[in-house]
Design a protein around this motif. Structure first.
Motif, PDB file in Angstrom:
ATOM      1  N   THR A 155       0.868  -1.182   0.000  1.00  0.00           N
ATOM      2  CA  THR A 155       0.000   0.000   0.000  1.00  0.00           C
ATOM      3  C   THR A 155       0.897   1.223   0.000  1.00  0.00           C
ATOM      4  OG1 THR A 155      -1.744  -1.159   1.208  1.00  0.00           O
ATOM      5  CG2 THR A 155      -1.826   1.244   1.200  1.00  0.00           C
ATOM      6  N   VAL A 156       0.844   1.995  -1.079  1.00  0.00           N
ATOM      7  CA  VAL A 156       1.780   3.095  -1.308  1.00  0.00           C
ATOM      8  C   VAL A 156       1.025   4.412  -1.288  1.00  0.00           C
ATOM      9  CG1 VAL A 156       3.584   3.980  -2.828  1.00  0.00           C
ATOM     10  CG2 VAL A 156       3.138   1.530  -2.729  1.00  0.00           C
ATOM     11  N   ALA A 157       1.606   5.406  -0.654  1.00  0.00           N
ATOM     12  CA  ALA A 157       0.999   6.734  -0.602  1.00  0.00           C
ATOM     13  C   ALA A 157       1.052   7.391  -1.973  1.00  0.00           C
ATOM     14  CB  ALA A 157       1.715   7.604   0.420  1.00  0.00           C
ATOM     15  N   CYS A 158       0.004   8.134  -2.290  1.00  0.00           N
ATOM     16  CA  CYS A 158      -0.075   8.850  -3.567  1.00  0.00           C
ATOM     17  C   CYS A 158      -0.785  10.176  -3.316  1.00  0.00           C
ATOM     18  CB  CYS A 158      -0.824   8.023  -4.609  1.00  0.00           C
ATOM     19  SG  CYS A 158      -1.036   8.862  -6.203  1.00  0.00           S
ATOM     20  N   ASN A 159      -0.054  11.254  -3.426  1.00  0.00           N
ATOM     21  CA  ASN A 159      -0.641  12.578  -3.221  1.00  0.00           C
ATOM     22  C   ASN A 159      -1.519  12.940  -4.422  1.00  0.00           C
ATOM     23  OD1 ASN A 159       0.703  12.948  -0.763  1.00  0.00           O
ATOM     24  ND2 ASN A 159       2.527  13.705  -1.797  1.00  0.00           N
ATOM     25  N   MET A 160      -2.783  13.219  -4.143  1.00  0.00           N
ATOM     26  CA  MET A 160      -3.752  13.466  -5.207  1.00  0.00           C
ATOM     27  C   MET A 160      -4.242  14.910  -5.161  1.00  0.00           C
ATOM     28  SD  MET A 160      -6.066  10.001  -4.999  1.00  0.00           S
ATOM     29  CE  MET A 160      -5.301   8.381  -5.022  1.00  0.00           C
ATOM     30  N   ASP A 161      -4.442  15.456  -6.324  1.00  0.00           N
ATOM     31  CA  ASP A 161      -5.057  16.773  -6.485  1.00  0.00           C
ATOM     32  C   ASP A 161      -6.500  16.562  -6.916  1.00  0.00           C
ATOM     33  OD1 ASP A 161      -5.697  19.392  -6.830  1.00  0.00           O
ATOM     34  OD2 ASP A 161      -4.437  19.710  -8.598  1.00  0.00           O
ATOM     35  N   LEU A 162      -7.431  16.808  -6.000  1.00  0.00           N
ATOM     36  CA  LEU A 162      -8.846  16.537  -6.252  1.00  0.00           C
ATOM     37  C   LEU A 162      -9.616  17.782  -6.659  1.00  0.00           C
ATOM     38  CD1 LEU A 162      -9.553  14.125  -3.256  1.00  0.00           C
ATOM     39  CD2 LEU A 162      -8.995  13.535  -5.615  1.00  0.00           C
ATOM     40  N   THR A 163      -8.936  18.774  -7.182  1.00  0.00           N
ATOM     41  CA  THR A 163      -9.623  20.003  -7.575  1.00  0.00           C
ATOM     42  C   THR A 163     -10.639  19.747  -8.681  1.00  0.00           C
ATOM     43  OG1 THR A 163      -7.630  21.256  -7.007  1.00  0.00           O
ATOM     44  CG2 THR A 163      -9.295  22.369  -8.357  1.00  0.00           C
ATOM     45  N   LYS A 164     -10.311  18.866  -9.632  1.00  0.00           N
ATOM     46  CA  LYS A 164     -11.211  18.575 -10.743  1.00  0.00           C
ATOM     47  C   LYS A 164     -11.985  17.277 -10.545  1.00  0.00           C
ATOM     48  CE  LYS A 164      -8.730  21.135 -14.302  1.00  0.00           C
ATOM     49  NZ  LYS A 164      -8.159  21.084 -15.665  1.00  0.00           N
ATOM     50  N   TYR A 165     -12.047  16.767  -9.346  1.00  0.00           N
ATOM     51  CA  TYR A 165     -12.799  15.544  -9.078  1.00  0.00           C
ATOM     52  C   TYR A 165     -14.271  15.741  -9.449  1.00  0.00           C
ATOM     53  CZ  TYR A 165     -14.875  11.771  -6.316  1.00  0.00           C
ATOM     54  OH  TYR A 165     -15.583  10.668  -5.907  1.00  0.00           O
ATOM     55  N   MET A 283     -31.971  18.054  -2.594  1.00  0.00           N
ATOM     56  CA  MET A 283     -30.654  18.477  -3.060  1.00  0.00           C
ATOM     57  C   MET A 283     -29.646  18.505  -1.918  1.00  0.00           C
ATOM     58  SD  MET A 283     -29.305  19.240  -5.925  1.00  0.00           S
ATOM     59  CE  MET A 283     -27.549  19.429  -6.169  1.00  0.00           C
ATOM     60  N   THR A 284     -30.080  18.908  -0.738  1.00  0.00           N
ATOM     61  CA  THR A 284     -29.189  18.895   0.432  1.00  0.00           C
ATOM     62  C   THR A 284     -28.744  17.476   0.764  1.00  0.00           C
ATOM     63  OG1 THR A 284     -30.335  20.858   1.287  1.00  0.00           O
ATOM     64  CG2 THR A 284     -28.975  19.612   2.822  1.00  0.00           C
ATOM     65  N   THR A 285     -29.671  16.535   0.716  1.00  0.00           N
ATOM     66  CA  THR A 285     -29.322  15.130   0.971  1.00  0.00           C
ATOM     67  C   THR A 285     -28.347  14.602  -0.080  1.00  0.00           C
ATOM     68  OG1 THR A 285     -31.513  14.803   1.938  1.00  0.00           O
ATOM     69  CG2 THR A 285     -30.276  12.838   1.330  1.00  0.00           C
ATOM     70  N   LEU A 286     -28.551  14.973  -1.326  1.00  0.00           N
ATOM     71  CA  LEU A 286     -27.649  14.529  -2.395  1.00  0.00           C
ATOM     72  C   LEU A 286     -26.251  15.104  -2.205  1.00  0.00           C
ATOM     73  CD1 LEU A 286     -27.591  12.903  -5.035  1.00  0.00           C
ATOM     74  CD2 LEU A 286     -28.126  15.008  -6.248  1.00  0.00           C
ATOM     75  N   MET A 287     -26.149  16.337  -1.760  1.00  0.00           N
ATOM     76  CA  MET A 287     -24.845  16.947  -1.519  1.00  0.00           C
ATOM     77  C   MET A 287     -24.124  16.263  -0.365  1.00  0.00           C
ATOM     78  SD  MET A 287     -25.881  20.972  -2.004  1.00  0.00           S
ATOM     79  CE  MET A 287     -24.232  21.562  -1.621  1.00  0.00           C
ATOM     80  N   MET A 288     -24.846  15.932   0.688  1.00  0.00           N
ATOM     81  CA  MET A 288     -24.227  15.250   1.827  1.00  0.00           C
ATOM     82  C   MET A 288     -23.759  13.853   1.436  1.00  0.00           C
ATOM     83  SD  MET A 288     -26.834  16.412   4.857  1.00  0.00           S
ATOM     84  CE  MET A 288     -25.984  15.385   6.054  1.00  0.00           C
ATOM     85  N   ALA A 290     -22.772  12.889  -1.522  1.00  0.00           N
ATOM     86  CA  ALA A 290     -21.627  12.967  -2.434  1.00  0.00           C
ATOM     87  C   ALA A 290     -20.330  13.237  -1.695  1.00  0.00           C
ATOM     88  CB  ALA A 290     -21.865  14.055  -3.482  1.00  0.00           C
ATOM     89  N   ARG A 291     -20.398  13.794  -0.492  1.00  0.00           N
ATOM     90  CA  ARG A 291     -19.187  14.132   0.247  1.00  0.00           C
ATOM     91  C   ARG A 291     -18.751  13.034   1.200  1.00  0.00           C
ATOM     92  NH1 ARG A 291     -17.196  19.088   0.055  1.00  0.00           N
ATOM     93  NH2 ARG A 291     -16.079  18.642   1.996  1.00  0.00           N
ATOM     94  N   THR A 292     -19.550  12.000   1.376  1.00  0.00           N
ATOM     95  CA  THR A 292     -19.171  10.951   2.322  1.00  0.00           C
ATOM     96  C   THR A 292     -17.973  10.139   1.833  1.00  0.00           C
ATOM     97  OG1 THR A 292     -20.838   9.511   1.298  1.00  0.00           O
ATOM     98  CG2 THR A 292     -21.482  10.741   3.274  1.00  0.00           C
ATOM     99  N   LYS A 302     -13.836  20.860  -4.934  1.00  0.00           N
ATOM    100  CA  LYS A 302     -13.858  19.935  -6.061  1.00  0.00           C
ATOM    101  C   LYS A 302     -14.888  20.363  -7.095  1.00  0.00           C
ATOM    102  CE  LYS A 302     -14.510  17.062  -2.791  1.00  0.00           C
ATOM    103  NZ  LYS A 302     -13.944  17.902  -1.729  1.00  0.00           N
ATOM    104  N   ALA A 303     -14.712  19.831  -8.308  1.00  0.00           N
ATOM    105  CA  ALA A 303     -15.612  20.176  -9.407  1.00  0.00           C
ATOM    106  C   ALA A 303     -17.033  19.713  -9.107  1.00  0.00           C
ATOM    107  CB  ALA A 303     -15.113  19.550 -10.711  1.00  0.00           C
ATOM    108  N   ILE A 304     -17.174  18.573  -8.460  1.00  0.00           N
ATOM    109  CA  ILE A 304     -18.515  18.087  -8.142  1.00  0.00           C
ATOM    110  C   ILE A 304     -19.179  18.978  -7.104  1.00  0.00           C
ATOM    111  CG2 ILE A 304     -17.773  16.500  -6.318  1.00  0.00           C
ATOM    112  CD1 ILE A 304     -19.837  14.514  -7.424  1.00  0.00           C
ATOM    113  N   ASP A 305     -18.396  19.561  -6.196  1.00  0.00           N
ATOM    114  CA  ASP A 305     -18.963  20.506  -5.218  1.00  0.00           C
ATOM    115  C   ASP A 305     -19.460  21.764  -5.916  1.00  0.00           C
ATOM    116  OD1 ASP A 305     -18.337  18.739  -3.192  1.00  0.00           O
ATOM    117  OD2 ASP A 305     -16.387  19.650  -2.797  1.00  0.00           O
TER     118      ASP A 305
END
Length: 459
Positions: A155-165, A283-288, A290-292, A302-305
């Motif tokens: 299991t190897v660490a990988c720094n991810m940029d989730l700005t466009k997730y 919509m509030t439930t859908l947003m919560m 998506a972030r879990t 993130k883009a999805i946010d």
């Protein structure tokens, strides 16, 4: 004196290692596991605690990888788990033997040989497979080349940029270094360059596709010295189809559902409020939800946010639109009542003016008739005084100055215009607000979607 002590210490260590090796060989002979003559000859006088070419420069170790599987890629933990076959090749001049065939040894004999102290730099957890025996391979060639292969899950660490997730592309690394030997002792290299890593083309990942990979050679600089390092880079692009079906389509449909209220009458308060509140809560439930599955980091927008925020704004705007339209309808009704009252007041003033004009006209006729009549007798002139009706007639002709009623009406009309501009934004009919919203809301949503997808897909 110090030199003699250190020389004695080295001699003692070598003697102990030789005794240990002899004891291991004797134990194998006692257990019936007799080594072949060739291997026994090679092991005779071999010291695994000394690297090859101990006094003749560094030993070069070539490496290659075979990626068996990439099990999980976690955005929460910022790591990935992979099973790899690590193959290392080096030449040991002490293992040269006559012949033209290689010798494949039992993996347990690796304890008798020198092997590189290679480790995975960013590994969080690793283990060597040992079912049914330890998954090791040792093969010795006549020229002294040793092939050492391992099967490792790490299991190897990988720094991810989730700005466009979830439209992101991640570049992960697998770094191999020597733990104790610096560049003066060991040198690493890829045996076949970028083709030294295989297996990625046949991988089937759940959310990613492998776009490309390449290898590089560098040095790791630490306080204790410079150490050889090999780096394997591979790029992963996330598959967006799952997120389109799971998040983007439901949120877009909720926005469209909120527009249904524009076709419902303003008087249907329960229906429009029910649609607005239901879509906002959904919509509030859908947003919560998506972030879990994402890391709770404040630095990542993130883009999805962004898209969920846009959808929530449109749904909330539809609810506010009804509140504004309903308020304007009530204000419009009050304005009509007020204007009707002022209109009746204007009619009363107009009637009073007509009556006053008629009265003044009659008085003027009477004055003209009095002027045309013969003069009265003298006796009558003596009786005319200031208090007589005829004497007071001149005072009746003097009309009072006009009152400023038209200024008050102009001020009221200006106030009405200001109130209409503030309350209804120049919309004379509140029902036109819904008509405008039926066009502006869908058109704005389409334009925002075009800008959103263009930016995150091509920039």
């Amino acid at each position: 004196m110090a030199l003699s002590v250190s020389g004695g210490t080295v001699f003692t260590i070598l003697l102990i290692s030789r005794l240990l090796e002899n004891s291991m060989l004797n134990a194998e002979v006692k257990e019936g596991q007799i080594l072949p003559p060739t291997i026994h000859k090679l092991m005779k006088g071999y010291n695994k605690y000394l690297r090859p070419f101990f006094d003749n420069g560094p030993v070069t170790v070539g490496m290659s990888l075979d990626i068996a599987s990439i099990d999980t890629i976690s955005e929460i933990n910022m790591d990935y788990t992979a099973t790899i076959f690590l193959r290392q090749r080096w030449t040991d001049e002490r293992l040269v033997f006559e012949g033209n065939k290689s010798l494949s040894l039992d993996g347990r004999l690796v304890e008798l040989l020198w092997v590189p102290d290679t480790f995975i730099v960013d590994s969080k957890k690793s283990f060597l497979h040992d079912i049914t025996v330890e998954n090791r391979l040792i093969r010795i060639f006549p020229n002294g080349t040793v092939l050492y292969a391992l099967r490792i899950t790490t299991t190897v660490a990988c720094n991810m940029d989730l700005t466009k997730y979830p439209m992101d592309k991640q570049t992960c690394k697998l770094q191999l270094e020597s733990w104790g030997y610096n560049i003066n002792d060991v040198m690493f290299y890829w045996t076949r360059g970028n083709e030294s890593v295989s297996g990625l083309d046949t991988l089937q990942l759940a959310q990613y596709t492998v776009e490309g990979h390449y290898t590089s050679v560098s040095e790791a600089v630490y306080e204790t010295g410079n150490y050889p390092k090999l780096v394997f880079h591979f790029e992963l692009r996330r598959s967006i189809l799952y997120f389109i079906l799971e998040t983007y389509v439901p949120s877009s449909l909720l926005v469209v559902l909120s527009w249904v209220s524009f076709w419902i009458s303003l008087s249907s308060v329960p229906a429009r409020i029910c649609i607005g509140v239901t879509t906002v809560l959904t919509m509030t439930t859908l947003m919560m939800g998506a972030r879990t599955s994402l890391p709770n980091a404040n630095c990542f927008i993130k883009a999805i946010d962004v898209y969920l925020g846009i959808c929530f704004s449109f749904i909330f705007g539809a609810l506010i639109e009804y509140a504004v339209a309903h308020f304007c309808s009530l204000s419009h009704l009050d304005t009509h009542i007020l204007m009707y009252g002022h209109h009746m007041h204007d009619l009363d003033d107009e009637m009073n003016g007509i009556i006053t004009t008629i009265s003044n006209h009659n008085r003027a006729k009477r004055r003209k008739a009095a002027a045309a009549a013969p003069p009265p007798p003298v006796s009558l002139e003596l009786t005319v005084g200031p208090s007589s009706p005829c004497g007071s007639e001149p005072r009746l002709e003097a009309t009072p100055p006009p009152k400023p009623t038209h200024w008050c009406l102009a001020a009221l009309a200006a106030v009405r215009k200001v109130l209409r501009a503030l309350y209804c934004c120049h919309v004379e009919n509140p029902h036109h607000i819904d008509n405008y919203s039926r066009v502006t809301f869908p058109l704005s949503f389409v334009v925002v979607n075009l800008l959103y997808w263009t930016y995150y897909l091509y920039f």
